[in-house]
Write an enzyme that holds these catalytic residues in place. Structure first.
Site, PDB file in Angstrom:
ATOM      1  N   GLU A 142      -5.906  -3.969   0.961  1.00  0.00           N
ATOM      2  CA  GLU A 142      -6.088  -4.959   2.025  1.00  0.00           C
ATOM      3  C   GLU A 142      -7.319  -5.838   1.806  1.00  0.00           C
ATOM      4  O   GLU A 142      -7.519  -6.814   2.538  1.00  0.00           O
ATOM      5  CB  GLU A 142      -6.226  -4.248   3.382  1.00  0.00           C
ATOM      6  N   LYS A 170     -14.255  13.841  16.701  1.00  0.00           N
ATOM      7  CA  LYS A 170     -14.749  13.042  17.824  1.00  0.00           C
ATOM      8  C   LYS A 170     -15.146  13.991  18.949  1.00  0.00           C
ATOM      9  O   LYS A 170     -14.321  14.423  19.741  1.00  0.00           O
ATOM     10  CB  LYS A 170     -13.669  12.056  18.263  1.00  0.00           C
ATOM     11  N   THR A 188       0.867  -1.183   0.000  1.00  0.00           N
ATOM     12  CA  THR A 188       0.000   0.000   0.000  1.00  0.00           C
ATOM     13  C   THR A 188       0.894   1.220   0.000  1.00  0.00           C
ATOM     14  O   THR A 188       1.939   1.242   0.635  1.00  0.00           O
ATOM     15  CB  THR A 188      -0.888   0.047   1.252  1.00  0.00           C
ATOM     16  N   TRP A 231     -19.482  11.211  16.739  1.00  0.00           N
ATOM     17  CA  TRP A 231     -18.706  11.619  15.582  1.00  0.00           C
ATOM     18  C   TRP A 231     -19.459  12.676  14.784  1.00  0.00           C
ATOM     19  O   TRP A 231     -20.664  12.560  14.555  1.00  0.00           O
ATOM     20  CB  TRP A 231     -18.430  10.415  14.676  1.00  0.00           C
TER      21      TRP A 231
END
Lengths: 548, 548
Positions: B330, B442, B186, B447
């Site tokens: 992934e 946060k 990645t 959120w």
């Protein structure tokens, strides 16, 4: 180097969890014969499967224990399909068409501890109970007189009562994916039935293949009418495959007659259906006699035995496209699917659809000739089909504490399944089966197709029926014997028929020398030519054979 | 009870063997920029992959050794895709867009022994060679000046010369399906690149999922234009998936400009294509300026970053249906595909297609809230997406002789991948991503979506651009800071903008108190908002902040 991928086992419980969350509102609709069918969402099926698993645990079912089902296609059977394997037990689907003595043998061999039975099938089960050695509990679901179970030495429970009050969730165990999930016995014509034990892994992979666009290609837009019984090779995998992609299921329960099937298609508008040719033949008659709207059916999977050309053409005229698929209990069952390439003319397209079909990625195939040699895929070299793959059986269940069975006539030394089917494979990977291996004539190291000779003979205007069998021959090992039923007043004789075969393109060395004109071809109980009987008649000198 | 299924490993060599026999005549067509493209059948690819494997073996490549590819999408790259894993070695696809120092780091970390490079990419590779610690052989394929390799301390070979004279078949070993097959790093923006090691099993299962009708649903009738680079998460799996179903591939090699892409679509008539939004944006401009016949394209997979609504609508007008897919290095990469249910109105259909899509059976998902709690799939509860499944990474490659890496911010304690993406899941399993986890605010255990605030602000007629970032707050932990670029002569102020957000439906507790009117939003090199810079400017007091 080892991979860094998560090590997640391929389990039936993963299919269930997926179907009941991502496709929570997909449905299993069961025909009831009443004004309204019964409808359950995939989420409800999961809840009820969890309750059933708790209930079975309460009856003493542990990991590895076998639970039998003697049931029609319905929501409760789907619940059992998930509850039993997901909890780590083994689902044993019982074929309600089997003779009683075979059912008894199978249930005892598999050592079923519990049998879930539909109320309407109690008359079938109750008389067997005294002979069952392992069954402790019978759980009854759906309508039907319970009285025949009175006095049985097993504990009898009501399905809905057992589920009531059980928890809505079950902590499905993380099993080894190679563990047994389901068990199905083949109804072989010779010897004892043979058990095939499907694993979580094989069911998972087979379900993915069913959903591949190249196979049945179902999506969340589909509803499938599952006519093929759940006791017949896991209903060809549809109860599992549907939960992978949110395909709704329409279940006929015991209403398998053409009339109700036509009614349910018209009313519930499935886009896909799966059944054997006999069902489609019956439905065709019904649709021609009393037309219904079957326009929702965009594709149909037909298998179990070869689909007659006339049947496929008749459905083409109704706008319903039949796709041939080939498989066996030992192949889970998906072995091939006959999806032609696009862009063909109508005749060529039909030709492809009448073949057994193309091998999917998971099924490796080879053709083995009479001498054990591998044959080319040239469309003409005929050999016995052997297959290999993660959803193909490599043995039969030997029973508790016994080794698996690997009979030499069913498995090669290197572990491939001998299908017992003889055919050719085209260069593009389409299979056409022509004979059962036991029906081909092994003549001088070459094979002669009895089916090819029979089809050619039946093309003669004087011939009503023709059956060709192998008979011993000193020089060639085996040679064909042609037994022919002639029309009344027919004038053709052996010489003329032999000449006819030659003109039809049969190679000289394949032409039968031995001929018998017979009043009728002996048949099995299901109407197939009984070649065992013909061979015995020949051996015992009961046939009037002319040798040319 | 153990199953009686054959124990057949899921190997890349099985995919190759299937594709090159059942689909022997399917093709890989590579654009050459010349009058004729290069064409190879799947059967030829297998033969050449066998030769390449023998050649690599001759160069000393053993099981587990890493072979890198620095190549465009072309037939030779497909040959390497099969030869290297099938022989038991590991394919390491090198991203030719990476900065030189990252390429060096990656090649050394993976310990590539051989690199196969396209001639046109020699100028990229040659300068790195002195820093590469493990590379012994460079194999050059295709046109391009070889001179920059003169004097290199590695052995340089010509691809075609290496293959010449090698045997046409290779006895592919029966490997453990969990063995490494391919390796891809990645290109994270922070820290060292992280290697994801795909297994034979993960590639096999991912390929099946790609071919499921619910995902890309490709069949032997399809040809796919694979624009997404083979060094970009295995070209999203297409080089493997196509061999499973006989899908022909059209490979653009280095001709990735809109003009050649339009030409190859018109000439080769692919039915499917896969690329990132930037490619589709460029092609759209080309097609509007110089129309081509793209009517062969029935569906297109778009991913890599979110597809703008206007782009999807523009292609709808051209009759080409774009399907959104979401994934990561992934996740192999297939995480979701946005195939809407059928029968929706145009607006609702577009809404579904603009979501990230529905989870396929192999990807288990959960949303984790700010406090670590699991959130419901109600379409409104936003959490970080975590996924689990057989083609999802559970760790990163640690390097030879090192343990796999499981950083806490990427993997949960119970082994799920933390995607770093924040979004909601609808009750029907469709995912909509709204933020990167690092970009959400946060605030008091809840959120706040910076993206939602930005989109709402940019709906105000006076606003040119708006970027919202989290800044520390004594009481709430974090609170949003809104930085806004106003149009010339605009009259809106902080109070008016806050009122506008409130009227747009933003909850009161989510409304920013801190505002800064700025002349421009700082951007990264690829044009994204650079929120790191904004946070630093705020911390260092460089912004003129009003607090309401």
């Amino acid at each position: 180097m080892m991979s860094t991928m998560q090590d997640v086992p391929l389990l039936v419980s993963r299919i269930l969890r997926h179907g009941s969350t991502v496709h929570a509102t997909a449905t299993v609709t069961t025909w009831t014969g009443e004004a309204e069918p019964q409808r359950r969402t995939f989420a409800e099926i999961h809840t009820r499967a969890a309750r059933l698993a708790h209930a079975l645990r309460g009856l003493g079912v542990s990991e590895g224990d076998v639970t039998g089902t003697l049931m029609w296609n319905n929501a409760e059977h789907v619940e059992a399909y998930y509850a039993v394997p997901c909890m780590g037990a083994v689902l044993h689907t019982l074929n309600l068409r089997l003779p009683a003595e075979q059912l008894v043998w199978i249930i005892n061999h598999a050592a079923d501890r519990v049998i879930i039975v539909n109320g309407s099938l109690i008359p079938l089960l109750a008389p067997l109970l005294p002979q069952l050695t392992s069954v402790e509990h019978v759980v009854v679901s759906g309508p039907g007189d319970r009285a025949p179970l009175d006095g049985a030495k097993v504990q009898v429970h009501e399905y809905e009562e057992l589920l009531a009050g059980q928890p809505d969730t079950y902590d499905w165990p993380e099993l080894d994916e190679r563990r047994a999930a389901a068990l199905c016995y083949t109804s072989g014509t010779t010897g004892d039935p043979k058990g095939v034990v499907y694993s979580h892994r094989s069911i998972y992979l087979h379900s993915m293949q069913i959903n591949m666009a190249q196979s049945m290609g179902l999506t969340h837009d589909d509803t499938t009418l599952v006519v093929v019984p759940q006791f017949h090779v896991n209903a060809w995998g549809f109860p599992h495959a549907t939960f992978m992609t949110g395909v709704s299921m329409l279940m006929p329960d015991r209403f398998l007659q053409p009339g109700p099937l036509a009614d349910m298609i018209e009313r519930e508008r499935p886009t896909h259906a799966a059944a054997v040719p006999t069902i489609w033949q019956g439905l065709l008659g019904e649709l021609l006699a009393r037309p219904r709207d079957v326009s929702s059916l965009t594709q149909v999977t037909i298998g179990g035995s070869a689909c007659p050309k006339s049947l496929m053409e008749a459905y083409d005229r109704l706008g319903v496209r039949l796709y041939h698929a080939w498989g066996m209990t030992e192949t889970s069952p998906l072995g091939t699917v006959a999806r032609p390439p696009s862009g063909l003319g109508a005749d060529e397209d039909l030709g492809y659809r009448l073949s057994q079909g193309r091998f999917p990625a998971g099924v490796e195939a080879r053709l083995v000739g009479p001498g054990g040699d591998l044959l080319p895929w040239d469309g003409t070299s005929a050999g016995e089909l052997e297959v290999r793959g993660p959803w193909i059986a490599g043995a039969y269940y030997g029973g508790a504490d016994a080794e698996p069975l690997r009979p030499e006539d069913k498995f090669s030394a290197d572990g491939w399944l001998k299908t017992g089917d003889v055919g050719v494979i085209n260069p593009d990977g389409y299979l056409t089966l022509t004979d059962r291996a036991k029906d081909v004539i092994k003549s001088g190291g070459e094979w002669i197709s009895s089916v090819e000779l029979e089809n050619a003979l039946m093309g003669h205007p004087d011939v009503v029926e023709a059956a060709v069998v192998a008979v011993p021959d000193d020089r060639w090992g085996e040679r064909p014997l042609a037994t022919v039923v002639l029309k009344e007043g027919a004038t053709a004789d052996h010489t003329a028929l032999r000449e006819f075969l030659s003109e039809a393109g049969i190679a000289k060395w394949q032409l039968p020398e031995r001929w018998a004109i017979v009043p009728a071809v002996p048949k099995t109980s299901v109407g197939k030519f009984d070649k065992k009987v013909i061979r015995r008649q020949y051996a015992e000198g009961q046939l009037d054979v002319t040798e040319l």
